[in-house]
Design an enzyme around this catalytic site. Structure first.
Site, short mmCIF file in Angstrom:
data_model
loop_
_atom_site.label_atom_id
_atom_site.label_comp_id
_atom_site.label_asym_id
_atom_site.label_seq_id
_atom_site.Cartn_x
_atom_site.Cartn_y
_atom_site.Cartn_z
N ASP A 32 0.87 -1.17 0.00
CA ASP A 32 0.00 0.00 0.00
C ASP A 32 0.91 1.22 0.00
OD1 ASP A 32 -3.23 0.34 0.68
OD2 ASP A 32 -2.02 2.12 1.09
N THR A 88 -12.29 1.70 -6.28
CA THR A 88 -12.79 2.45 -7.43
C THR A 88 -14.05 3.19 -7.01
OG1 THR A 88 -13.97 0.46 -8.14
CG2 THR A 88 -11.87 0.89 -9.21
N THR A 124 -13.53 -3.67 -8.84
CA THR A 124 -14.74 -3.52 -9.65
C THR A 124 -14.54 -2.34 -10.59
OG1 THR A 124 -16.02 -4.31 -7.78
CG2 THR A 124 -17.24 -3.19 -9.52
N LEU A 156 -16.88 -10.68 -2.35
CA LEU A 156 -16.98 -10.83 -0.89
C LEU A 156 -17.87 -9.78 -0.26
CD1 LEU A 156 -14.97 -8.54 0.59
CD2 LEU A 156 -13.23 -10.08 -0.28
N ARG A 157 -18.57 -10.22 0.76
CA ARG A 157 -19.40 -9.31 1.54
C ARG A 157 -18.63 -8.88 2.77
NH1 ARG A 157 -23.56 -13.65 3.07
NH2 ARG A 157 -21.57 -14.72 3.08
N GLU A 158 -18.69 -7.61 3.12
CA GLU A 158 -18.08 -7.18 4.37
C GLU A 158 -18.79 -7.90 5.51
OE1 GLU A 158 -17.69 -2.91 4.60
OE2 GLU A 158 -16.88 -2.89 2.57
N GLY A 257 -36.65 -2.20 4.51
CA GLY A 257 -36.14 -1.34 5.56
C GLY A 257 -35.49 -0.10 4.99
N CYS A 264 -20.04 -0.46 -2.03
CA CYS A 264 -20.21 -1.20 -3.30
C CYS A 264 -21.53 -0.92 -4.00
CB CYS A 264 -20.05 -2.69 -3.05
SG CYS A 264 -18.37 -3.13 -2.64
N ARG A 334 -19.19 4.02 4.79
CA ARG A 334 -19.32 4.62 3.47
C ARG A 334 -20.78 4.54 3.01
NH1 ARG A 334 -14.92 1.43 0.11
NH2 ARG A 334 -15.56 -0.17 1.58
C1 UDX Z 1 -22.01 -6.28 -1.57
C2 UDX Z 1 -22.26 -7.62 -2.28
O1 UDX Z 1 -23.14 -8.43 -1.51
C3 UDX Z 1 -20.95 -8.34 -2.50
O2 UDX Z 1 -21.15 -9.54 -3.20
C4 UDX Z 1 -20.04 -7.43 -3.27
O3 UDX Z 1 -18.79 -8.03 -3.48
C5 UDX Z 1 -19.84 -6.11 -2.56
O4 UDX Z 1 -21.11 -5.52 -2.32
P1 UDX Z 1 -21.55 -5.54 0.95
O5 UDX Z 1 -21.45 -4.14 0.43
O6 UDX Z 1 -20.52 -6.02 1.91
O7 UDX Z 1 -21.51 -6.58 -0.28
O8 UDX Z 1 -22.96 -5.65 1.66
P2 UDX Z 1 -24.30 -6.49 1.50
O9 UDX Z 1 -24.34 -7.55 2.52
O10 UDX Z 1 -24.50 -6.87 0.09
O11 UDX Z 1 -25.38 -5.41 1.92
C6 UDX Z 1 -25.51 -4.19 1.19
C7 UDX Z 1 -26.54 -3.27 1.79
O12 UDX Z 1 -27.84 -3.77 1.52
C8 UDX Z 1 -26.46 -3.08 3.29
O13 UDX Z 1 -26.63 -1.70 3.56
C9 UDX Z 1 -27.62 -3.90 3.83
O14 UDX Z 1 -28.11 -3.37 5.03
C10 UDX Z 1 -28.63 -3.76 2.70
N1 UDX Z 1 -29.59 -4.87 2.60
C11 UDX Z 1 -29.16 -6.13 2.33
C12 UDX Z 1 -30.95 -4.62 2.74
O15 UDX Z 1 -31.36 -3.48 2.97
N2 UDX Z 1 -31.84 -5.65 2.60
C13 UDX Z 1 -31.44 -6.91 2.32
O16 UDX Z 1 -32.31 -7.79 2.20
C14 UDX Z 1 -30.06 -7.17 2.19
#
Ligand code: UDX
Length: 437
Positions: A32, A88, A124, A156-158, A257, A264, A334
């Site tokens: 980094d 990105t 991405t 990946l999901r956080e 909700g 992302c 974010r």
């Molecule tokens: C997402 C994608 O899932 C992942 O595959 C990609 O690589 C990166 O972006 P992430 O940003 O970690 O992952 O979060 P995610 O679990 O997808 O949730 C995104 C948002 O959607 C959150 O704010 C969550 O609260 C919201 N959400 C999720 C809802 O409001 N309702 C749902 O049913 C699911």
């Protein structure tokens, strides 16, 4: 086969990828340009909250399989495979993605690439970026054509980053040579039986934004239903439950909700629209504009409902916000819907106190105008309205009777449909949730 590889960019994605690759037995050098971050990582300190990652980081450091550097020359000399894990983000004042970190990384790495190697993009990106970077590598690297490129998006999901990296649903490889495919299949071989989808560059780039757009659409779909339920006096939670029994629809990502946020989904759907416009395919994605709009309206609606509960105005009202992270099990703020709502209520005259189990430091930096508490109870003291905006387990388990004893007025707004309305009502609370009567 174990490889010597580098991971360029040590953010959420890069640290996770580096630590997981070391866990698979590869020798990993992560880079980094932030020297302080690299020093801390080298000492085993994780700058982010991610379940299971710190243990992996320490294990990699202890075994010597994982090291950190700020030197592109060292990285180029060390690695046979170089993973690009740069952010990105959305451009300032535009929908398009800002790929400057990626361009800078390739510009800094390429002049040191003096021998055959494989560069693998994981970020991405707007479709067409891999093609462009392949040209840049050929032009700038002393090894010229012997520097190959592949595109291998991450999904990946956080909160589940380690789990998703070590147990992916699929591995997508955009590539042009059999040798790139061979290397990447070997790199990921220790993961066991994972489906591989091998494509051209453009398809691999598109898979990622297509997947995120679909997920965003699912969330906004159920939130659009919530709007209609509100108008009709129906219950979106029961509606979603009923839909979920249909296998073709499924219940995942159908939780209504406050909507989606994070680093992302929001920026990816916007960058996708911007890129489709450039390609003359804008109309194909015009529905994403609506997906974005539905999502942002949920934030306004939450503020409106909270104002109703506060008696029509926030002036002089104490408002408790539980949750700052964009989702539970993460310290990422974010584009966090929770923080957005908190800041808007404060802007409208409310006295907002925020509590989050892990995201407080990040929230404080992003929204210094808000007050922060060190526990849910402290945040709730004297409150006229309590808002649950990120569904941390600790909030779901809160005792409404105990909390009821410290607030000024027992009014709760459940922005994530995470609380049991009957339990809260029994404890004397007025319970409201968007999309429910
Ligand atoms: C997402 C994608 O899932 C992942 O595959 C990609 O690589 C990166 O972006 P992430 O940003 O970690 O992952 O979060 P995610 O679990 O997808 O949730 C995104 C948002 O959607 C959150 O704010 C969550 O609260 C919201 N959400 C999720 C809802 O409001 N309702 C749902 O049913 C699911």
């Amino acid at each position: 086969m174990r490889y010597r590889m580098t991971v360029i960019g040590s953010g959420y994605l890069g640290i996770t990828h580096a630590a997981c690759m070391a866990e698979l037995g590869h020798e990993v050098l992560a880079l980094d340009i932030d020297a302080d971050r690299i020093r801390r990582l080298g000492a085993g300190q994780l700058p982010i909250h991610e379940a299971g990652l710190e243990a992996l980081l320490r294990r990699g450091l202890d075994s010597g399989k994982l090291r950190f550097t700020t030197s592109y020359q060292e990285a180029a000399e060390f690695g046979d495979v170089h993973f690009l894990c740069l952010g990105t983000p959305q451009q300032q004042g535009a929908y398009a993605a800002d790929v400057s970190q990626l361009d800078a990384a390739v510009g800094a790495l390429a002049p040191h690439l003096g021998r055959e190697c494989l560069v693998v993009g994981k970020s991405t990106v707007p479709v067409g970026t891999a093609e462009r970077l392949a040209g840049a590598l050929r032009r700038l690297a002393p090894a010229g054509d012997r520097v190959d490129l592949a595109w291998n998006p991450e999904f990946l999901r956080e909160g589940f980053a380690v789990k998703d990296t070590l147990g992916p649903d699929r591995i997508v490889l955009g590539l042009r040579t059999a040798s790139a495919e061979k290397v990447l299949r070997e790199v990921y071989a220790p993961l066991g039986d994972v489906p591989f989808v091998v494509t051209d560059f453009a398809t691999a780039e598109l898979v990622k934004v297509a997947a995120n757009s679909f997920l965003a659409t699912k969330i906004s779909y159920i939130n659009a239903m919530a709007e209609v339920c509100e108008a009709a006096g129906a219950d979106v939670v029961r509606l979603a439950e009923a839909l979920s029994y249909d296998d073709r629809i499924g219940g995942r990502f159908l939780r209504p909700g406050l909507g989606f946020g994070g680093g992302c989904l929001p920026k990816d759907i916007r960058a996708f629209m911007a890129r489709a416009d450039e390609l003359g395919a804008g109309p194909a994605l015009s529905f994403l504009r609506e997906v974005d709009a539905v999502n942002l309206r949920r934030r306004d609606r939450t503020v409106d409902l909270a104002r109703d509960l506060a008696g029509g105005s926030f002036a002089g009202r104490r408002v408790t916000v539980l949750g700052a992270a964009f989702k539970p099990d993460s310290d990422d703020i974010r584009d966090s819907p929770a923080l957005h709502v908190a800041a808007e209520i404060q802007r409208q005259g409310g006295r907002v106190s925020v509590y989050d189990p892990v995201a407080l430091d990040n929230a404080r930096k992003a929204c210094p105008e808000l007050s922060y508490a060190t526990s849910a109870t402290e945040a709730a003291r004297g409150a006229h309205v309590l808002l649950l905006l990120t569904e941390w387990r600790e909030f779901v388990r809160l005792d409404p009777a105990e909390l009821g004893a410290v607030v000024a007025v027992r009014h709760v707004l459940d922005g994530r449909h995470a609380l049991d309305p009957a339990r809260w009502r029994q404890a004397g609370w007025r319970y409201r949730a968007p999309g429910r009567p």
